[in-house]
Design a protein around this motif. Structure first.
Motif, mmCIF file in Angstrom:
data_model
loop_
_atom_site.group_PDB
_atom_site.id
_atom_site.type_symbol
_atom_site.label_atom_id
_atom_site.label_comp_id
_atom_site.label_asym_id
_atom_site.label_seq_id
_atom_site.Cartn_x
_atom_site.Cartn_y
_atom_site.Cartn_z
ATOM 1 N N TYR A 137 -13.441 -1.018 6.994
ATOM 2 C CA TYR A 137 -13.657 -1.436 5.843
ATOM 3 C C TYR A 137 -12.417 -2.149 5.100
ATOM 4 N N ILE A 138 -11.175 -1.889 5.565
ATOM 5 C CA ILE A 138 -10.166 -2.516 5.012
ATOM 6 C C ILE A 138 -10.256 -3.958 5.537
ATOM 7 N N ARG A 139 -10.424 -4.116 6.791
ATOM 8 C CA ARG A 139 -10.658 -5.437 7.172
ATOM 9 C C ARG A 139 -11.738 -6.268 6.627
ATOM 10 N N LEU A 140 -12.935 -5.697 6.244
ATOM 11 C CA LEU A 140 -13.954 -6.277 5.715
ATOM 12 C C LEU A 140 -13.570 -6.530 4.100
ATOM 13 N N TRP A 141 -12.925 -5.858 3.490
ATOM 14 C CA TRP A 141 -12.697 -5.942 1.971
ATOM 15 C C TRP A 141 -11.186 -6.566 1.575
ATOM 16 N N ALA A 142 -10.385 -6.361 2.253
ATOM 17 C CA ALA A 142 -8.939 -7.143 1.887
ATOM 18 C C ALA A 142 -9.075 -8.449 1.976
ATOM 19 N N PRO A 143 -9.687 -9.125 2.847
ATOM 20 C CA PRO A 143 -9.720 -10.708 2.655
ATOM 21 C C PRO A 143 -10.866 -11.076 1.489
ATOM 22 N N ARG A 144 -11.675 -10.386 1.304
ATOM 23 C CA ARG A 144 -12.774 -10.804 -0.045
ATOM 24 C C ARG A 144 -11.713 -10.419 -1.368
ATOM 25 N N MET A 145 -11.011 -9.513 -1.274
ATOM 26 C CA MET A 145 -10.345 -9.201 -2.626
ATOM 27 C C MET A 145 -8.987 -9.956 -2.755
ATOM 28 N N LYS A 146 -8.628 -10.835 -1.552
ATOM 29 C CA LYS A 146 -7.301 -11.438 -1.417
ATOM 30 C C LYS A 146 -6.397 -10.572 -1.646
ATOM 31 N N VAL A 147 -6.130 -9.380 -0.901
ATOM 32 C CA VAL A 147 -4.924 -8.417 -0.855
ATOM 33 C C VAL A 147 -4.649 -8.279 0.368
ATOM 34 N N THR A 148 -3.064 -7.878 0.464
ATOM 35 C CA THR A 148 -2.793 -7.365 1.579
ATOM 36 C C THR A 148 -2.029 -6.107 1.844
ATOM 37 N N PRO A 149 -2.800 -4.981 2.263
ATOM 38 C CA PRO A 149 -2.402 -3.982 2.404
ATOM 39 C C PRO A 149 -1.183 -3.765 3.548
ATOM 40 N N ALA A 150 -0.559 -2.642 3.588
ATOM 41 C CA ALA A 150 0.484 -2.366 4.652
ATOM 42 C C ALA A 150 -0.226 -1.199 5.642
ATOM 43 N N SER A 151 0.457 -0.148 5.749
ATOM 44 C CA SER A 151 0.020 0.779 6.336
ATOM 45 C C SER A 151 -1.092 1.589 5.852
ATOM 46 N N VAL A 152 -1.747 2.389 6.795
ATOM 47 C CA VAL A 152 -2.915 3.181 6.623
ATOM 48 C C VAL A 152 -2.739 4.662 7.236
ATOM 49 N N THR A 153 -2.566 5.659 6.357
ATOM 50 C CA THR A 153 -2.585 6.898 6.904
ATOM 51 C C THR A 153 -3.523 7.754 6.184
ATOM 52 N N VAL A 154 -3.639 9.099 7.123
ATOM 53 C CA VAL A 154 -4.776 10.015 6.562
ATOM 54 C C VAL A 154 -4.255 11.348 6.646
ATOM 55 N N LYS A 155 -4.363 12.077 5.731
ATOM 56 C CA LYS A 155 -3.869 13.329 5.615
ATOM 57 C C LYS A 155 -4.847 14.295 4.703
ATOM 58 N N VAL A 156 -4.469 15.420 4.528
ATOM 59 C CA VAL A 156 -4.958 16.545 3.804
ATOM 60 C C VAL A 156 -4.756 16.403 2.339
ATOM 61 N N MET A 157 -5.557 15.922 1.577
ATOM 62 C CA MET A 157 -5.221 15.671 0.150
ATOM 63 C C MET A 157 -6.263 16.695 -0.528
ATOM 64 N N LYS A 158 -5.595 17.455 -1.516
ATOM 65 C CA LYS A 158 -6.293 18.424 -2.465
ATOM 66 C C LYS A 158 -7.001 18.013 -3.682
ATOM 67 N N SER A 159 -6.476 16.964 -4.385
ATOM 68 C CA SER A 159 -6.803 16.588 -5.807
ATOM 69 C C SER A 159 -7.231 15.247 -5.825
ATOM 70 N N ARG A 160 -7.088 14.375 -4.756
ATOM 71 C CA ARG A 160 -7.381 12.852 -4.624
ATOM 72 C C ARG A 160 -8.250 12.639 -3.252
ATOM 73 N N TRP A 161 -8.752 11.347 -3.421
ATOM 74 C CA TRP A 161 -9.564 10.993 -2.390
ATOM 75 C C TRP A 161 -8.759 9.855 -1.649
ATOM 76 N N GLY A 162 -7.660 9.418 -2.333
ATOM 77 C CA GLY A 162 -6.783 8.311 -1.959
ATOM 78 C C GLY A 162 -5.782 7.968 -2.625
ATOM 79 N N SER A 163 -4.658 7.225 -2.236
ATOM 80 C CA SER A 163 -3.657 6.780 -3.043
ATOM 81 C C SER A 163 -3.176 5.454 -2.641
ATOM 82 N N CYS A 164 -2.596 4.644 -3.527
ATOM 83 C CA CYS A 164 -2.000 3.329 -3.119
ATOM 84 C C CYS A 164 -0.710 3.290 -3.812
ATOM 85 N N ASN A 165 0.376 2.939 -2.811
ATOM 86 C CA ASN A 165 1.750 2.734 -3.072
ATOM 87 C C ASN A 165 1.723 1.154 -3.462
ATOM 88 N N VAL A 166 1.611 0.591 -4.977
ATOM 89 C CA VAL A 166 1.327 -0.647 -5.283
ATOM 90 C C VAL A 166 2.776 -1.677 -4.926
#
Length: 231
Positions: A137-166
């Protein structure tokens, strides 16, 4: 500094209040066991905290009603697990290497003779499966949105579905997303990528979300409909 505050009012749901130094506002989080956890500034009077809870009562009741009851998983053969929005029986097989695949309407998990902890291995394999979906999904949406994310990690998160270090562009996603429908996973990916365009949850942020995914609010509601497994 923080401390737990007593509550002199009864609610139809369990409430836990923690006051912390350094906080400016009050926040509510619903836990897996359907406890309403409130954090507030250390100096905040209990009466004001109660007024805050009362003002959120309709929101609390609505979201608690959508939450599935907690499930305790034991990882035995035939136990039902959610994977990408559907329930499947889990079956174990001994093999030269570890892996998991959806075959014949069931989740078939290969494990070596040295495997001692099925739950730990299942978590590891689910992390790998979720990362594949996220990256697609990142490969699909990043070009559409014209953004360039860096790393992608997965971990157990209790109160969030995701986070982004801007600042760095690093994205992190909750492992529990692997139990959700792919439409929901896509919505969370777009949400975090959107933070690279607008840092906070501002009117512009939500307007952009509507632009990318007009039904993103409906997708978000579905996220709490499945039992939490990885928390």
């Amino acid at each position: 500094m923080y401390k737990k505050q007593p509550l002199n009012k009864t609610y139809p749901y369990p409430v836990s209040i923690i006051t912390k130094s350094g906080l400016r506002g009050m926040y509510i989080r619903l836990t897996r066991d359907k406890t309403v956890k409130v954090t507030a500034p250390l100096s905040m009077p209990v009466e004001e905290i109660i007024r805050f809870i009362d003002s959120k009562d309709a929101w609390i009741r609505r979201n608690l009603s959508r939450m599935a009851d907690p499930v305790h998983y034991e990882y035995f053969t035939g136990e039902m697990h959610y994977f990408l929005g559907n329930r499947y029986p889990l079956h174990f097989f001994q093999a030269p290497s570890s892996g998991i695949a959806l075959r014949n309407g069931q989740l078939e998990m290969d494990m070596t003779a040295r495997t001692k902890n099925r739950a730990l291995l299942y978590r590891k394999l689910m992390k790998e499966e979720l990362k594949k979906v996220l990256i697609s999904y990142i490969r699909l949406w990043a070009p559409r949105m014209k953004v360039t994310p860096a790393s992608v990690t997965v971990k157990v998160m209790k109160s969030r579905w995701g986070s982004c270090n801007v600042k760095t562009g690093d994205l992190c996603f909750a492992l529990d997303l692997v139990t959700k429908p792919e439409d929901c996973i896509e919505s969370v990916v777009v949400h975090e990528l959107n933070h690279l365009l607008e840092t906070g949850h501002t009117p512009r942020f939500h307007a952009l979300m509507v632009h990318w995914l007009p039904d993103y609010k409906e997708r978000t509601k579905i996220l709490t409909a499945w039992p939490r497994e990885f928390i």
